[in-house]
Write a protein that holds these residues in place. Structure first.
Motif, PDB file in Angstrom:
ATOM      1  N   LEU A  86     -29.090  -1.084 -23.650  1.00 62.42           N
ATOM      2  CA  LEU A  86     -30.177  -0.952 -22.681  1.00 62.42           C
ATOM      3  C   LEU A  86     -31.419  -0.335 -23.319  1.00 62.42           C
ATOM      4  O   LEU A  86     -32.545  -0.617 -22.901  1.00 62.42           O
ATOM      5  CB  LEU A  86     -29.724  -0.093 -21.497  1.00 62.42           C
ATOM      6  N   ASP A  87     -31.216   0.493 -24.341  1.00 64.36           N
ATOM      7  CA  ASP A  87     -32.357   1.116 -24.986  1.00 64.36           C
ATOM      8  C   ASP A  87     -33.171   0.145 -25.828  1.00 64.36           C
ATOM      9  O   ASP A  87     -34.238   0.496 -26.344  1.00 64.36           O
ATOM     10  CB  ASP A  87     -31.886   2.285 -25.855  1.00 64.36           C
ATOM     11  N   LEU A  88     -32.679  -1.108 -25.962  1.00 64.31           N
ATOM     12  CA  LEU A  88     -33.396  -2.104 -26.753  1.00 64.31           C
ATOM     13  C   LEU A  88     -34.239  -3.028 -25.879  1.00 64.31           C
ATOM     14  O   LEU A  88     -34.892  -3.935 -26.394  1.00 64.31           O
ATOM     15  CB  LEU A  88     -32.400  -2.941 -27.568  1.00 64.31           C
ATOM     16  N   VAL A  89     -34.238  -2.812 -24.567  1.00 71.60           N
ATOM     17  CA  VAL A  89     -35.016  -3.661 -23.655  1.00 71.60           C
ATOM     18  C   VAL A  89     -36.498  -3.339 -23.809  1.00 71.60           C
ATOM     19  O   VAL A  89     -36.911  -2.167 -23.874  1.00 71.60           O
ATOM     20  CB  VAL A  89     -34.565  -3.452 -22.202  1.00 71.60           C
ATOM     21  N   ASP A 102     -41.875  -4.125 -20.834  1.00 75.58           N
ATOM     22  CA  ASP A 102     -42.416  -5.040 -19.833  1.00 75.58           C
ATOM     23  C   ASP A 102     -41.392  -6.057 -19.348  1.00 75.58           C
ATOM     24  O   ASP A 102     -41.721  -6.950 -18.553  1.00 75.58           O
ATOM     25  CB  ASP A 102     -43.647  -5.771 -20.394  1.00 75.58           C
ATOM     26  N   ALA A 103     -40.155  -5.955 -19.824  1.00 80.35           N
ATOM     27  CA  ALA A 103     -39.134  -6.937 -19.458  1.00 80.35           C
ATOM     28  C   ALA A 103     -38.075  -6.372 -18.534  1.00 80.35           C
ATOM     29  O   ALA A 103     -37.063  -7.035 -18.282  1.00 80.35           O
ATOM     30  CB  ALA A 103     -38.474  -7.490 -20.724  1.00 80.35           C
ATOM     31  N   TRP A 104     -38.301  -5.177 -18.006  1.00 79.90           N
ATOM     32  CA  TRP A 104     -37.238  -4.540 -17.209  1.00 79.90           C
ATOM     33  C   TRP A 104     -36.914  -5.286 -15.910  1.00 79.90           C
ATOM     34  O   TRP A 104     -35.732  -5.399 -15.557  1.00 79.90           O
ATOM     35  CB  TRP A 104     -37.595  -3.084 -16.913  1.00 79.90           C
ATOM     36  N   PRO A 105     -37.889  -5.828 -15.199  1.00 79.27           N
ATOM     37  CA  PRO A 105     -37.489  -6.579 -13.994  1.00 79.27           C
ATOM     38  C   PRO A 105     -36.542  -7.723 -14.319  1.00 79.27           C
ATOM     39  O   PRO A 105     -35.539  -7.925 -13.623  1.00 79.27           O
ATOM     40  CB  PRO A 105     -38.825  -7.074 -13.442  1.00 79.27           C
ATOM     41  N   GLN A 106     -36.816  -8.478 -15.370  1.00 80.80           N
ATOM     42  CA  GLN A 106     -35.921  -9.572 -15.749  1.00 80.80           C
ATOM     43  C   GLN A 106     -34.582  -9.037 -16.216  1.00 80.80           C
ATOM     44  O   GLN A 106     -33.523  -9.608 -15.910  1.00 80.80           O
ATOM     45  CB  GLN A 106     -36.579 -10.416 -16.846  1.00 80.80           C
ATOM     46  N   LEU A 116     -28.686  -7.938 -15.241  1.00 81.44           N
ATOM     47  CA  LEU A 116     -27.612  -6.967 -14.982  1.00 81.44           C
ATOM     48  C   LEU A 116     -26.976  -7.210 -13.624  1.00 81.44           C
ATOM     49  O   LEU A 116     -25.757  -7.099 -13.463  1.00 81.44           O
ATOM     50  CB  LEU A 116     -28.174  -5.543 -15.062  1.00 81.44           C
ATOM     51  N   ALA A 117     -27.800  -7.568 -12.645  1.00 83.31           N
ATOM     52  CA  ALA A 117     -27.260  -7.805 -11.306  1.00 83.31           C
ATOM     53  C   ALA A 117     -26.499  -9.116 -11.228  1.00 83.31           C
ATOM     54  O   ALA A 117     -25.661  -9.303 -10.333  1.00 83.31           O
ATOM     55  CB  ALA A 117     -28.397  -7.803 -10.288  1.00 83.31           C
ATOM     56  N   ARG A 149     -33.913   6.943 -14.883  1.00 80.15           N
ATOM     57  CA  ARG A 149     -34.902   7.744 -15.601  1.00 80.15           C
ATOM     58  C   ARG A 149     -35.556   7.008 -16.767  1.00 80.15           C
ATOM     59  O   ARG A 149     -36.606   7.425 -17.244  1.00 80.15           O
ATOM     60  CB  ARG A 149     -34.246   9.024 -16.128  1.00 80.15           C
ATOM     61  N   ASN A 150     -34.930   5.926 -17.252  1.00 76.79           N
ATOM     62  CA  ASN A 150     -35.415   5.302 -18.486  1.00 76.79           C
ATOM     63  C   ASN A 150     -35.924   3.879 -18.321  1.00 76.79           C
ATOM     64  O   ASN A 150     -36.661   3.392 -19.183  1.00 76.79           O
ATOM     65  CB  ASN A 150     -34.298   5.317 -19.538  1.00 76.79           C
ATOM     66  N   ALA A 151     -35.506   3.168 -17.272  1.00 74.99           N
ATOM     67  CA  ALA A 151     -36.074   1.847 -17.038  1.00 74.99           C
ATOM     68  C   ALA A 151     -37.546   2.001 -16.647  1.00 74.99           C
ATOM     69  O   ALA A 151     -38.017   3.097 -16.302  1.00 74.99           O
ATOM     70  CB  ALA A 151     -35.301   1.122 -15.942  1.00 74.99           C
TER      71      ALA A 151
END
Length: 916
Positions: A626-629, A632-636, A641-642, A661-663
């Protein structure tokens, strides 16, 4: 003298102490040196043989009295009017007892008793020079002062030579009481404390004592199924005992035995002979007159007691018996050394060790398996003679002291070589050996020569090179250079053989083989060094296509930039490539992309089984990478993930907390936003913008739906928001927010108090200028712009964590005395409201003022209601208005939340008002 006079004299002096005194005085007159001798003997007894034995000697006398009476005895010890009083039940004082008390060289004890009464009574002189013994048959007193007067001297005299009759009776329920007026230097409390320490030992050593009371505190003794049960003031203690002629062995028991570390020989009460045995010995042994040291000829008695020691050991469950083997070490005394030698000899010669094949064995010649494994004992019982059930390194070490032989695994493996047993027996053996290997109780080296039964009927030494039958996979394994295999009998096939060098031809088992795992682990290194690892790669992937496996992530696979570990590669078609930061896939980044041509040769499922990524992966409950996301790509990324069951489920655990806290959503962390419909949080948190992610996903990753404080970071953030002047927050939400922080029950010392706080009216002010409202009536004398408020009952904690004073600490008010005290029951409107709301009318009343004005620091304030003492239950004052009386009444009845309804009913007492 007439007959009636003689009877009267006997009644006044039933033990004829006058004759005893006269005989002693005559002896002193006839031989002046006799007085000096008696004085010296008594002095020696007091400061030597019987020092510190006051309670021991008195308890012995009580036990003998109970034994003589044939009924377990009761003892009561107290201090009354400066006297130590030691009362007991049992045979009362008699004439021989009085003679013994007044003789320094004789005892009236009978066979089987400890010493009632004898020279041991001299122990009382440590605390008193005026002792008395009171019994229901009569009493005697001894007196240093009266003795001096009788012989006309001011010098030292023996106290216990001249008895005088006394006309006293023991307390009700007791037969005898020793009364000792204490010397001035004796602290009674200290004396009783010392006795309390000795009581348990005394009850164990003296079986004829059943109850011991010290200054109102009671100890009791009983026996149940061979155990002595001692009920002490703290708890109930049990001792397992075994006895024989002249000896008793005892060990404390709880859930099991509690071996003693250090003790002394008891005979039956403590001597000075220190012992290191695990059990206590109470024995009739020859002692010096002081009863503190053994006589030189005590060896026979000790040896006789030692012969009974195995009886105590055998009384324990088999698993507990080793706890009573004496530990190695230097003896604590000469007696300890002799007794330990006798005990060890008996454990060496007498049977007491449970044998694996049934029955019991003596220590000498027994065999002890050096590894702990009851299962192995059961398998070996028909094969290994003289094997005991106890096993393991510690039992082997302990039993070496009693002559047992340790059997370690190398010797055992040697004994098994050539043994003819059916294949299922070998499989059971392998089962247990594998358990021991995994527990590190044995090493693979120990098992290197372990016999292995083959399918052709032979048994060969050593599993290395053996093959567990696997059909067509043999050819595949050969291409992977797994050669020289021997086929194991299928009924004896076992994973242990794999760990010891064998291989299994079935896919899942071969994938778990230690040799194959080692090849996989070093495959990247081998590939980079120029070795041809393609056969190994093909074999592993082929096996993985047929069976699920884990832990193969180290397998080398080709990437665009060379050989990489499988778990560092992403499938070329994986959707996560669209959300990962490009820097993570370049150069020395943590991930790379699997070679496209190689990926086309194998099913994606096979590649992911060895660790190649096709999406986010859950590892030990957490989602990796997850730390490699990219930011600007967090919504995708959240949509990905869902869309996967495992990652969606993981969002409810630590992964969701990390994302909160990190997304990044619209430039902020999810926990900095609220859900659009969470209007109750308006002002504290802004609604999350539309980022194209479902609401339930947003909630799972920390977008707030309600007011919660999970940790100190949450608390600090919430306090900062409350102190943010740019925010407009409703008063109710402000109060609930402060309540949520208080209710979180965190480690507040680790939280820095905020610099600014939000007041009742929404004003934000410096914390140092604020106060926490803790008493509702105080709001009448303090501006709301300086008050912080929360739900009732939380004010003190809130003040502490905000480092803000309570308002009640700042306000000292004076209430005028112009009011009239009126009982609640006489206020008609109040009683009507109480009836409507089913509120019991309380006792007491209220001071009613036409106009209530309180004075604070010289300034007068109109107040509708006041509690004079400043506490929750002080004297209530109220102005004569519905508003003031309603608050006073609701506070007095604990119905504060109903104050507004009560006000309305006082203004309009119509019953319909309570329903409208």
């Amino acid at each position: 003298m007439s007959e009636s006079a003689e009877v009267s004299a006997r009644e006044e002096d039933p033990f004829e102490t006058g004759a005893l005194r006269e005989a002693v005085l005559r002896a002193w007159r006839d031989s002046p040196t006799r007085l000096t001798e008696d004085t010296n003997v008594e002095h020696d007894l007091r400061v030597g043989a019987y020092r510190d034995r006051l309670f021991v000697e008195l308890a012995q006398n009580a036990a003998d009295a109970a034994l003589t009476a044939g009924t377990p005895g009761t003892v009561r010890v107290s201090v009354v009017d400066g006297e130590l009083r030691f009362a007991n039940t049992g045979a009362p004082l008699d004439a021989p007892g009085v003679e013994a008390l007044s003789s320094l060289r004789a005892s009236a004890k009978q066979a089987g008793t400890v010493g009632q009464f004898g020279v041991g009574f001299a122990a009382v002189l440590a605390v008193s020079t005026e002792p008395r013994v009171i019994s229901r048959t009569g009493g005697v007193a001894f007196s240093e002062s009266r003795t001096r007067e009788a012989i006309g001297t001011a010098g030292d005299v023996p106290v216990l030579r001249l008895p005088w009759p006394v006309d006293e009776q023991p307390p009700e329920g007791f037969d005898t009481e020793v009364r000792l007026p204490l010397l001035a230097a004796i602290d009674p409390d200290d004396l009783l404390d010392r006795l309390a320490v000795e009581v348990e030992d005394l009850l164990l050593a003296l079986p004829w004592l059943a109850r011991f009371e010290v200054d109102g505190v009671v100890w009791t003794r009983s026996e149940v199924d061979g155990e002595v049960v001692l009920a002490t003031p703290e708890d109930v203690r049990r001792w397992l005992t075994r006895s024989g002629p002249g000896w008793l062995w005892a060990v404390p028991v709880e859930d099991g035995p509690v071996p003693l570390e250090r003790d002394v020989l008891h005979a039956p009460t403590p001597t000075d002979e220190r012992l290191s045995l695990p059990a206590r010995l109470i024995a009739s042994v020859p002692l010096e007159p002081s009863r503190r040291r053994l006589l030189p000829d005590a060896g026979a008695a000790l040896e006789a007691a030692a012969r009974g020691y195995p009886e105590l050991v055998r009384a324990l469950p088999p698993d507990d018996r080793l706890t009573l083997v004496p530990k190695a070490g230097f003896p604590l005394s000469e007696a300890d050394g002799r007794l330990r030698e006798f005990v060890v000899r008996q454990l060496t010669e007498q049977p007491w060790l449970p044998a694996a094949g049934g029955g019991e064995l003596a220590g000498s010649g027994a065999r002890v398996l050096g590894v702990e494994s009851p299962v192995l004992i059961g398998l070996l019982a028909p094969i290994v003679p003289r094997l005991v059930t106890a096993c393991g390194p510690e039992p082997a070490r302990v039993l070496a002291a009693v002559g047992a032989e340790r059997l370690d695994l190398p010797e055992l493996i040697e004994m098994l070589t050539g043994v003819d047993r059916p294949p299922p027996w070998w499989r059971s053996l392998f089962d247990e050996l594998q358990t021991l290997l995994e527990a590190h109780a044995v090493s693979a080296d120990d098992l290197g020569a372990l016999p292995v039964p083959l399918a052709d009927g032979r048994t060969v030494p050593g599993p290395r090179g053996a093959l567990l039958f696997g059909g067509e996979l043999l050819e595949l394994l050969a291409r992977a250079e797994v050669t020289g295999l021997r086929l194991v009998h299928p009924d004896a096939a076992h994973p242990l053989l794999l760990r010891l060098g064998a291989s299994r031809a079935e896919a899942a088992e071969v994938l778990d083989a230690p040799a194959l795992r080692e090849a996989v682990d070093r495959s990247v290194e081998d590939a980079q060094s120029g070795l041809d690892i393609l056969p190994l790669v093909e074999a592993v992937l082929r096996l993985a296509s047929e069976a699920s496996a884990s832990g193969l992530g180290a397998l080398a696979l080709p990437a665009s930039d060379g050989w990489r570990r499988a778990d560092e590669l992403v499938l070329p078609t994986s959707p996560i490539l669209e959300v990962l930061d490009p820097d993570a896939l370049e150069g020395d980044g943590p991930l790379s992309v699997l070679d496209a041509d190689f990926a086309d040769e194998w099913p994606a499922e096979t590649l992911t089984r060895v660790g190649v990524l096709d999406g986010f992966v859950v590892t030990e409950g957490e989602i990796r990478d997850l730390d490699l996301v990219a930011d600007d790509a967090w919504p995708q990324a959240l949509r990905l993930l869902a869309g996967q069951r495992e990652t969606w489920q993981a969002l409810t655990g630590p992964a969701g907390q990390w994302l909160a806290r990190n997304a990044v959503l619209a430039g902020r962390a999810p926990e900095d936003w609220r859900l659009p419909d969470a209007s109750a949080l308006a002002g504290l948190y802004d609604p999350v913008p539309d980022v194209g992610v479902r609401l339930d996903v947003l909630a799972a990753v920390g977008v707030r739906a309600e007011l919660t404080v999970a940790d100190l970071d949450d608390a600090a953030d919430l306090l900062d928001r409350l102190g943010d002047q740019a925010r407009t927050i409703a008063p109710g939400l402000t109060s609930r927010a402060y309540a949520a922080v208080v209710d979180a029950d965190l480690e507040w010392p680790d939280l820095d108090p905020p610099e600014r706080v939000r007041a009742l009216d929404g004003t934000v002010l410096d914390a140092e200028d604020a106060a926490v409202l803790d008493r509702p009536w105080l709001i009448a004398v303090w501006p709301s712009a300086g008050l912080v408020a929360t739900a009732p009952g939380r004010a003190e904690t809130l003040a502490e964590l905000l480092d803000v004073p309570l308002l009640s600490e700042l306000v000292s008010a004076r209430v005028p005395d112009d009011g009239e005290y009126v009982p609640w029951s006489e206020l008609t409107a109040i009683t009507m409201v109480a009836e409507l709301l089913d509120i019991p009318v309380p006792d007491g009343g209220v001071v009613v003022h036409e106009e209530l004005v309180v004075e604070v620091d010289g300034v007068k304030h109109a107040a509708p209601w006041w509690v004079q003492s400043g506490s929750f239950h002080g004297e209530q004052h109220a102005e004569d208005t519905p508003f003031g009386l309603a608050r006073a009444f609701s506070w007095a009845t604990g119905r504060w939340s109903d104050r507004h309804l009560i006000t309305a009913l006082l203004e309009d007492p119509d019953p319909a008002a309570s329903l409208a």
